[in-house]
Design a protein around this motif. Sequence first.
Motif, short mmCIF file in Angstrom:
data_model
loop_
_atom_site.label_atom_id
_atom_site.label_comp_id
_atom_site.label_asym_id
_atom_site.label_seq_id
_atom_site.Cartn_x
_atom_site.Cartn_y
_atom_site.Cartn_z
N TRP A 162 31.83 18.66 33.90
CA TRP A 162 32.45 18.01 35.06
C TRP A 162 33.21 18.97 35.95
N LEU A 163 33.61 20.14 35.40
CA LEU A 163 34.33 21.11 36.21
C LEU A 163 33.41 21.92 37.13
N GLU A 164 32.11 21.77 36.93
CA GLU A 164 31.10 22.45 37.75
C GLU A 164 31.26 23.96 37.75
N GLN A 165 31.74 24.52 36.65
CA GLN A 165 31.90 25.97 36.55
C GLN A 165 31.15 26.47 35.32
N LYS A 166 30.80 27.78 35.36
CA LYS A 166 30.16 28.36 34.17
C LYS A 166 31.21 28.74 33.13
N TYR A 167 32.31 29.21 33.68
CA TYR A 167 33.38 29.74 32.83
C TYR A 167 34.67 28.97 33.05
N LEU A 168 35.39 28.76 32.01
CA LEU A 168 36.70 28.14 32.14
C LEU A 168 37.74 29.18 31.79
N ASP A 169 38.35 29.76 32.79
CA ASP A 169 39.41 30.73 32.52
C ASP A 169 40.47 30.57 33.59
N PHE A 170 41.29 29.56 33.42
CA PHE A 170 42.32 29.30 34.43
C PHE A 170 43.35 30.42 34.50
N ASP A 171 43.51 31.13 33.40
CA ASP A 171 44.47 32.23 33.39
C ASP A 171 44.04 33.32 34.36
N LYS A 172 42.78 33.70 34.25
CA LYS A 172 42.28 34.74 35.14
C LYS A 172 42.26 34.27 36.57
N PHE A 173 41.88 32.99 36.74
CA PHE A 173 41.82 32.40 38.07
C PHE A 173 43.20 32.43 38.73
N THR A 174 44.20 31.98 37.97
CA THR A 174 45.57 31.98 38.48
C THR A 174 45.98 33.40 38.87
N TYR A 175 45.66 34.33 38.00
CA TYR A 175 46.04 35.72 38.25
C TYR A 175 45.45 36.24 39.56
N LYS A 176 44.18 35.94 39.80
CA LYS A 176 43.54 36.43 41.02
C LYS A 176 44.16 35.82 42.27
N ILE A 177 44.45 34.53 42.19
CA ILE A 177 45.04 33.89 43.37
C ILE A 177 46.44 34.43 43.63
N ILE A 178 47.17 34.66 42.57
CA ILE A 178 48.52 35.20 42.74
C ILE A 178 48.47 36.60 43.34
N GLN A 179 47.47 37.37 42.96
CA GLN A 179 47.33 38.69 43.57
C GLN A 179 47.24 38.57 45.08
N PHE A 180 46.36 37.66 45.54
CA PHE A 180 46.21 37.45 46.99
C PHE A 180 47.52 36.96 47.59
N GLY A 181 48.10 35.95 46.95
CA GLY A 181 49.35 35.40 47.45
C GLY A 181 50.45 36.44 47.51
N PHE A 182 50.47 37.31 46.51
CA PHE A 182 51.52 38.32 46.46
C PHE A 182 51.40 39.34 47.58
N VAL A 183 50.16 39.71 47.91
CA VAL A 183 49.95 40.62 49.05
C VAL A 183 50.55 39.99 50.30
N CYS A 184 50.23 38.69 50.52
CA CYS A 184 50.75 38.00 51.69
C CYS A 184 52.27 37.92 51.64
N LEU A 185 52.84 37.63 50.48
CA LEU A 185 54.29 37.56 50.34
C LEU A 185 54.93 38.90 50.72
N THR A 186 54.32 39.99 50.22
CA THR A 186 54.87 41.32 50.51
C THR A 186 54.83 41.61 51.99
N LEU A 187 53.66 41.36 52.60
CA LEU A 187 53.54 41.63 54.03
C LEU A 187 54.51 40.76 54.83
N GLY A 188 54.63 39.51 54.44
CA GLY A 188 55.55 38.60 55.12
C GLY A 188 56.99 39.09 55.04
N LEU A 189 57.34 39.55 53.86
CA LEU A 189 58.69 40.06 53.62
C LEU A 189 58.97 41.29 54.49
N LEU A 190 58.00 42.20 54.55
CA LEU A 190 58.19 43.43 55.32
C LEU A 190 58.21 43.14 56.83
#
Lengths: 279, 629
Positions: A172-200
């Motif tokens: 039902w998740l329509e995914q091959k892999y279930l790895d929410f940990d890795k998924f979260t990590y990748k999104i946070i990486q993107f979000g963190f870049v934006c946070l840093t740039l916003g801060l600067l």
Amino acid sequence: MISIIFGRMPILFKLSLISYGISFFVYLLYFLKRKLIPKFLPTIIFLISFLLNFSLFISTWISYGHPPIRTLYETLIFFSLTVAFLYILMEFLTKLRFIGIFASAFSFFALFYSLFKADIDKINLPAALQSFWFIPHVIIYFIAYSALFISFVTAILYLIFPEVKELPDNHWLEQKYLDFDKFTYKIIQFGFVCLTLGLLIGGVWAKEAWGDYWGWDPKENWSLITWLIYLIYLHLRFVKGWRGKKAAYFAILGFLAVIMTYLGVNILPTAESSLHTYQ
Amino acid sequence: MSKIGIGKSVLVILVIGFFVNIFQLIHSKFLNNLPSLWIIAPLILISAILSFLFLSKVLFYLKSVRFAIALLLVITVSVIIGTFIVQDQPAQFYREKLGLFSSVIFFFSMDSLYKSWWFNSFLLILSLSLTICTVTRKKLSWRELGFYMTHLGIVVILIGALIGDIFGLKGFIDFHIGERKGEVNLLEKGFKTPKTKSLGFDVELSNFSLEEYVPEYRLLLWKFSEKTNKFGAILSLKPEDRRKVKISDKTSFYIKDYYPDFYFASKIVKGEEDKLNPLLRLLINGKEEIILGKNRKSYFSPDGEFAIHFNWDMDENFERGISFKTQEWKNIVEITVNGKTYKEEVKKGDVIEKEGYILRFVDFLPHFIYDTEKKEAYSLSSEPKNPALRVEIESKKGETQRVWIFGKVSGFEKVSLFGGSLEIKYSFEEGSLGAKKHIFLYGSSNTLKIFDEKGSRIEKFNTPYTLSLDSKSVTIEEIFKNADVVQQYATKSNNPLNPAILLRIEGTGNSEHLLLANNPEPIYLEDGRLALTFERKMEEIKDYKSRLKFIENGSLVKEVEIEVNKPFKYKGFVFYQSNYDPKDLTYSGIEVVKDPGLGFVWFGFIMLSLGIIHSFFIKGRLIKLTTEE
């Protein structure tokens, strides 16, 4: 009075709110009773909601003469827009439709909350906000916040579905892999870049407007706290035993800091001295 | 070597902070006359010596990711604490708000947390940690570029901040237009101090200007809140908005009309031809509109030059109008002789005979005054301020008596002559019509009969007819047999000089209200729970600018205009438009900053930005999902 509160809103607002509400139900229904809803329907409705929300934003920009990204009301509408935008991008790239339930819920509730915080009239831009940096600073931050909201959802999902595993074809998740940990990590990486740039960018603008790139202002401090929490999260990846569950808690904590930065600073006793508080 | 736990690292950091704090307390309590550097330098020296003694252990800590995480955790919590305690207030503030707890605040220097020694020592240790971990990182490759740039970038930023703190300057000038100053008031912890620093050149504020947003007007709907016991605005309508707003099942309202520059206009409304209610519309000098009719038959010009009278010629009888003459000042005398009183109108030069007496009115002076030197009377002006008649009366017997009688001096208007046999009383009439020229107009369906000093004439009237008088032009615009003047709401122009709206409320009864923005009075609805006002939106400042002159050795070197977000740098000092005083528009608050570390900070920003983008785009290759060795 509800009729006045709702009735006074622009037509595009009413349509966006209703549309997001419908898309939430459709996404929910899709996962509860798969057979009922055609595959593409939730996405289409959500896309329509996003376009309505976007039109509302643009029409408000035109009628005000400046981008509506300043007051609590204006930023709630913008926040619902950026979450919708990032989610659509994410759905296109990863097909993780399950998040759609939460994205549409967020956009709906952001708009719903803004009903009660609506500015009854346009507020003109004060001199301090008449700067080139105003738009990039706010936009980058809300993109960051939107990505971090999604990471908040996936971090919670990780706590519910912690095992990394391969999924069967018609899961039902329509995914091959279930790895929410890795998924979260990748999104946070993107979000963190934006946070840093916003801060600067904020620092550059502060120097131009107020003479100093950092003022230990409550809003600045909470944006720093948010940045630090996610920085710690990123470094915890290198520490044995601190990935997985503990990291997920930090991801959740980080988003709470985001909410505190966005909304909470206005309630702090130190808020009165801040140049950042919403009127 | 075993790994240090995060928890243990936190403890180590807190202990270090505690000791540093003790040093700060010693300085502030016992040695506060000495510059803080005298205490910091030995502190750093002690730390350096200790580090050398335990070098490998110290390096081990500084290199460790766990230690770094512990440091970040401590710093994060410190920043959080600082957001809950109002910073940099006078000591009294904390004692009042927190009572005994305030001593804890003071002990840990939390009233000025971000400038405390312990907090800054954590930042220093962080810089060391970043430097060491970068220097000892054995991987030198393009893949690692992001790592180096982010970590060193932060060190560079912190160095820049330190340089700025030590060698920089933050000052303030309270300027008024026209003032010239050569020094600034130093700011400490964001507050103005009386300490000053010379700039090395002069600055003059030659001008300050404030710009407001164009005023706008709104119809506001207010709702009474029991919670706050106040009215709060819940709806705002622009005056051009004609939408109907429903406030309950029965009641709704909307703006029916908008008058940006409101005034009551007189409008002439024609009636049926079989009724008679004549009206004449005149235009004085092409601008001033006068309407004459049954309620007002005459117009007198303010300077007394002319008067216009209007009536309707009902039966075309031309003669009617003629039996009238121009009325000027009248000298009326009442002559009483032998019990009989005769009333006559006289002018200078007239001679009358009454009951055997001959009265010669030899002179008339409108403004009688007696020159005691020359012993003669003359008229001071042509205005009838003191009208006097000179009468020579000759009796039957040939006796002559001469008198001056005064029309406006009580007691002197009546005179008794010839032993009382003749009494003469003088009354001066300004004329029931106080104007020099009188013009009589009789209108009819298509003709206009004019009577003035020139005589009478009939003019055909189908287009505006101009009477020319000496100094003014009077144009007769329209004549109506039956018309009424109606007062109407109108607007003089589209400029919002006197904005007003016509509000219509519909419900169990309908009503219309004229609301003026310059005199906002609320209209209450729903038993006072709702209210409507039409008023000007709050004043909003758009921009404020200062014109600064930079002067050296008495001569002008540079003149610039600064505004918010557009500062100007002169000889290393940056001048910022900081604030203004709404009560004193000649005041301008200028902030002056010198930051030698700024270059480092910007460079660090760029390093961090590029580094973080690099790290993100090296998708996962840089980020190892395995734990550290």
